[in-house]
Design a protein around this motif. Structure first.
Motif, mmCIF file in Angstrom:
data_model
loop_
_atom_site.group_PDB
_atom_site.id
_atom_site.type_symbol
_atom_site.label_atom_id
_atom_site.label_comp_id
_atom_site.label_asym_id
_atom_site.label_seq_id
_atom_site.Cartn_x
_atom_site.Cartn_y
_atom_site.Cartn_z
ATOM 1 N N MET A 1 0.815 -1.186 0.000
ATOM 2 C CA MET A 1 0.000 0.000 0.000
ATOM 3 C C MET A 1 0.870 1.266 0.000
ATOM 4 O O MET A 1 0.593 2.192 -0.718
ATOM 5 C CB MET A 1 -0.912 -0.039 1.226
ATOM 6 N N ARG A 2 1.912 1.267 0.818
ATOM 7 C CA ARG A 2 2.795 2.423 0.893
ATOM 8 C C ARG A 2 3.565 2.607 -0.417
ATOM 9 O O ARG A 2 3.753 3.736 -0.876
ATOM 10 C CB ARG A 2 3.754 2.247 2.060
ATOM 11 N N ALA A 3 4.006 1.507 -1.022
ATOM 12 C CA ALA A 3 4.724 1.591 -2.293
ATOM 13 C C ALA A 3 3.825 2.160 -3.380
ATOM 14 O O ALA A 3 4.265 2.944 -4.228
ATOM 15 C CB ALA A 3 5.245 0.219 -2.693
ATOM 16 N N ALA A 4 2.559 1.798 -3.362
ATOM 17 C CA ALA A 4 1.612 2.315 -4.356
ATOM 18 C C ALA A 4 1.446 3.822 -4.215
ATOM 19 O O ALA A 4 1.377 4.546 -5.213
ATOM 20 C CB ALA A 4 0.272 1.614 -4.212
ATOM 21 N N LYS A 5 1.405 4.332 -2.989
ATOM 22 C CA LYS A 5 1.287 5.774 -2.769
ATOM 23 C C LYS A 5 2.518 6.510 -3.290
ATOM 24 O O LYS A 5 2.416 7.570 -3.887
ATOM 25 C CB LYS A 5 1.098 6.070 -1.284
ATOM 26 N N VAL A 7 4.534 5.509 -5.696
ATOM 27 C CA VAL A 7 4.503 5.463 -7.162
ATOM 28 C C VAL A 7 3.501 6.474 -7.706
ATOM 29 O O VAL A 7 3.793 7.209 -8.654
ATOM 30 C CB VAL A 7 4.172 4.030 -7.659
ATOM 31 N N MET A 8 2.316 6.550 -7.130
ATOM 32 C CA MET A 8 1.289 7.486 -7.592
ATOM 33 C C MET A 8 1.735 8.936 -7.404
ATOM 34 O O MET A 8 1.517 9.777 -8.254
ATOM 35 C CB MET A 8 -0.031 7.234 -6.860
ATOM 36 N N THR A 9 2.382 9.224 -6.289
ATOM 37 C CA THR A 9 2.882 10.576 -6.042
ATOM 38 C C THR A 9 3.967 10.937 -7.054
ATOM 39 O O THR A 9 3.994 12.050 -7.582
ATOM 40 C CB THR A 9 3.439 10.692 -4.611
ATOM 41 N N SER A 10 4.837 10.004 -7.351
ATOM 42 C CA SER A 10 5.898 10.239 -8.335
ATOM 43 C C SER A 10 5.319 10.488 -9.713
ATOM 44 O O SER A 10 5.769 11.375 -10.442
ATOM 45 C CB SER A 10 6.857 9.054 -8.382
#
Length: 98
Positions: A1-5, A7-10
């Protein structure tokens, strides 16, 4: 979940940077209408590409108070740069082509 955030922020940051870079590239077009009372100008963007391509879209742009429209008339060929602001597109720089 944290990795997805992360990636989305980047991805969001990258899209903002590229859209800002594209907004500053000079475009060419033809003045189709000037409304000096409301401070807007309509430009038909010149289509670059193959012979016989249809003309570009005609868009209306806001003009900042410091930019005078007195030297421009319908039919003039111009180069311009824009930015997206206040829910619309605003002209940054407008020069008449020779």
């Amino acid at each position: 979940m944290r990795a997805a955030k992360i990636v989305m922020t980047s991805l969001a940051a990258a899209s903002l940077i590229t859209s800002a870079a594209f907004a500053q590239q000079p475009m060419t077009g033809i003045v189709t209408k000037i409304d000096r009372l409301s401070g807007t100008i309509s430009l038909q963007q010149t289509q670059s590409g193959t012979v016989g391509a249809a003309g570009g879209a005609m868009l209306e742009y806001k003009v900042p108070k410091g930019l005078s429209l007195e030297d421009f008339h319908a039919g003039d060929k111009v180069t311009f740069t824009t930015t997206d602001s206040d829910g619309g597109k605003t002209i940054n720089k407008l020069d008449k082509q020779k």
